[in-house]
Design a protein around this motif. Structure first.
Motif, mmCIF file in Angstrom:
data_model
loop_
_atom_site.group_PDB
_atom_site.id
_atom_site.type_symbol
_atom_site.label_atom_id
_atom_site.label_comp_id
_atom_site.label_asym_id
_atom_site.label_seq_id
_atom_site.Cartn_x
_atom_site.Cartn_y
_atom_site.Cartn_z
ATOM 1 N N ARG A 219 24.469 22.670 0.641
ATOM 2 C CA ARG A 219 24.482 21.461 1.464
ATOM 3 C C ARG A 219 23.286 21.455 2.424
ATOM 4 N NH1 ARG A 219 29.509 18.826 2.118
ATOM 5 N NH2 ARG A 219 29.297 18.701 4.374
ATOM 6 N N ALA A 220 22.981 22.622 2.978
ATOM 7 C CA ALA A 220 21.841 22.708 3.897
ATOM 8 C C ALA A 220 20.537 22.388 3.172
ATOM 9 C CB ALA A 220 21.773 24.097 4.521
ATOM 10 N N ALA A 221 20.385 22.867 1.951
ATOM 11 C CA ALA A 221 19.158 22.619 1.198
ATOM 12 C C ALA A 221 18.979 21.123 0.926
ATOM 13 C CB ALA A 221 19.193 23.390 -0.123
ATOM 14 N N HIS A 222 20.073 20.439 0.564
ATOM 15 C CA HIS A 222 19.988 18.997 0.325
ATOM 16 C C HIS A 222 19.607 18.252 1.601
ATOM 17 C CE1 HIS A 222 21.317 18.316 -3.844
ATOM 18 N NE2 HIS A 222 22.012 19.428 -3.702
ATOM 19 N N MET A 223 20.204 18.653 2.724
ATOM 20 C CA MET A 223 19.900 18.003 3.998
ATOM 21 C C MET A 223 18.432 18.196 4.377
ATOM 22 S SD MET A 223 20.883 16.181 6.528
ATOM 23 C CE MET A 223 20.432 15.844 8.233
ATOM 24 N N MET A 224 17.930 19.430 4.242
ATOM 25 C CA MET A 224 16.562 19.721 4.628
ATOM 26 C C MET A 224 15.565 19.002 3.719
ATOM 27 S SD MET A 224 16.788 21.426 7.338
ATOM 28 C CE MET A 224 15.042 21.741 7.517
ATOM 29 N N THR B 90 6.636 25.204 11.154
ATOM 30 C CA THR B 90 7.205 25.942 10.029
ATOM 31 C C THR B 90 8.286 26.911 10.505
ATOM 32 O OG1 THR B 90 5.106 25.798 8.834
ATOM 33 C CG2 THR B 90 6.659 27.478 8.114
ATOM 34 N N ARG B 91 8.014 27.575 11.626
ATOM 35 C CA ARG B 91 8.991 28.513 12.175
ATOM 36 C C ARG B 91 10.277 27.794 12.588
ATOM 37 N NH1 ARG B 91 6.226 30.052 16.158
ATOM 38 N NH2 ARG B 91 5.117 31.701 15.051
ATOM 39 N N GLN B 92 10.133 26.643 13.239
ATOM 40 C CA GLN B 92 11.303 25.904 13.696
ATOM 41 C C GLN B 92 12.107 25.327 12.536
ATOM 42 O OE1 GLN B 92 10.416 23.101 16.848
ATOM 43 N NE2 GLN B 92 8.878 24.456 17.711
ATOM 44 N N VAL B 93 11.416 24.820 11.515
ATOM 45 C CA VAL B 93 12.126 24.302 10.337
ATOM 46 C C VAL B 93 12.918 25.417 9.665
ATOM 47 C CG1 VAL B 93 11.807 23.389 8.003
ATOM 48 C CG2 VAL B 93 10.584 22.360 9.922
ATOM 49 N N GLY B 94 12.309 26.596 9.556
ATOM 50 C CA GLY B 94 13.014 27.731 8.964
ATOM 51 C C GLY B 94 14.251 28.115 9.750
ATOM 52 N N LEU B 95 14.144 28.076 11.084
ATOM 53 C CA LEU B 95 15.279 28.414 11.933
ATOM 54 C C LEU B 95 16.417 27.402 11.768
ATOM 55 C CD1 LEU B 95 16.519 30.168 14.166
ATOM 56 C CD2 LEU B 95 15.334 28.738 15.842
ATOM 57 N N VAL B 96 16.047 26.117 11.748
ATOM 58 C CA VAL B 96 17.058 25.076 11.558
ATOM 59 C C VAL B 96 17.747 25.235 10.214
ATOM 60 C CG1 VAL B 96 17.410 22.594 11.228
ATOM 61 C CG2 VAL B 96 15.970 23.408 13.100
ATOM 62 N N ALA B 97 16.976 25.473 9.158
ATOM 63 C CA ALA B 97 17.547 25.628 7.821
ATOM 64 C C ALA B 97 18.505 26.812 7.761
ATOM 65 C CB ALA B 97 16.419 25.791 6.805
ATOM 66 N N ARG B 98 18.134 27.904 8.383
ATOM 67 C CA ARG B 98 18.983 29.093 8.364
ATOM 68 C C ARG B 98 20.304 28.847 9.096
ATOM 69 N NH1 ARG B 98 15.385 32.238 9.588
ATOM 70 N NH2 ARG B 98 15.633 32.474 11.847
#
Length: 238
Positions: free
Chosen positions: A189-194, A171-179
């Protein structure tokens, strides 16, 4: 050493491997793969640690021993790893009951947990699992991460804590990637990709996609970004 190199090397060497003549080199290559120190003169981490088998006066040698970490026993290729586990178990009490018992026939590595107060759990890892970093053990965790934990931080494999820790870290890593993706591409665009990545991972879990395909695609993208940049832009578009 790269995972594919390790797998290729031992798929060849295993054909002629003998327990006594080959296990030292196999372990040294594994240490190199996982960036772990090699055994030395320290009795707390060494090859052929002398030991007394529990319930007997018989002496033996643990192939690889690291205090408070693991005992490792090797057998010839194709041998019954259960016999190797039984041997490691006989050594365990005299060596302080380390939390992990590892066995290998050069083509397979099995990690068996032995944490006090828990049911044992096993992770069987093949050379193909290492080469492709496949998920193993029913916990959606890549083979290399399991092996790294076994050598460096065995208590990460405690069944009581393992799933909770993996979920928290993921969860921490996914949050970091999204940010970071949002900072570079914009939040929409980031939200669609994630969302597409999360759906692909869900599809893996439900069997709609081949297991491990997302990990392999991301690894190829990391190694060859010039070949995937256009695809990444397309995937991130609304």
């Amino acid at each position: 050493m790269h995972p594919q190199e390790f797998a290729d090397t031992w798929s060849r060497r295993a054909l002629k491997a003998t327990e006594r003549d080959s296990y030292v080199q196999h372990w040294l290559d594994l240490c190199q793969l996982l960036h772990h120190e090699a055994p030395g003169a320290d009795p707390d981490y060494k090859f052929e640690r002398r030991v007394t088998k529990v319930g007997t006066k018989d002496k033996g040698f643990a192939d690889v021993f690291k205090k408070a970490h693991f005992i490792t026993e090797y057998k010839r290729p194709g041998s019954d790893l259960g016999a190797a586990l039984q041997q490691a178990t006989l050594y365990s009490r005299d060596l302080g009951n380390p939390p992990l018992l590892l066995t290998s026939d050069f083509q397979r590595i099995e990690i068996n947990t032995a944490f006090t107060g828990t049911s044992p759990k096993s992770y069987l890892i093949t050379l193909d699992d290492i080469a492709e970093n496949r998920v193993v053990g029913g916990n959606d965790v890549p083979a290399l991460q399991i092996l790294h934990s076994a050598l460096h931080q065995p208590y990460d494999l405690d069944p009581r804590l393992f799933r909770e820790r993996i979920t928290t870290d993921a969860t921490r890593q996914v949050g970091l990637v999204a940010r970071r993706l949002g900072e570079r591409e914009g939040r929409t665009r980031a939200a669609h990709m994630m969302m597409r990545v999360v759906f692909a991972l869900f599809a893996e879990d439900t069997g709609m996609l081949e297991r491990g395909i997302v990990t392999r695609l991301l690894e190829r993208a990391r190694l060859h970004p010039e070949k995937t940049s256009s695809t990444s832009r397309t995937c991130s578009e609304p």
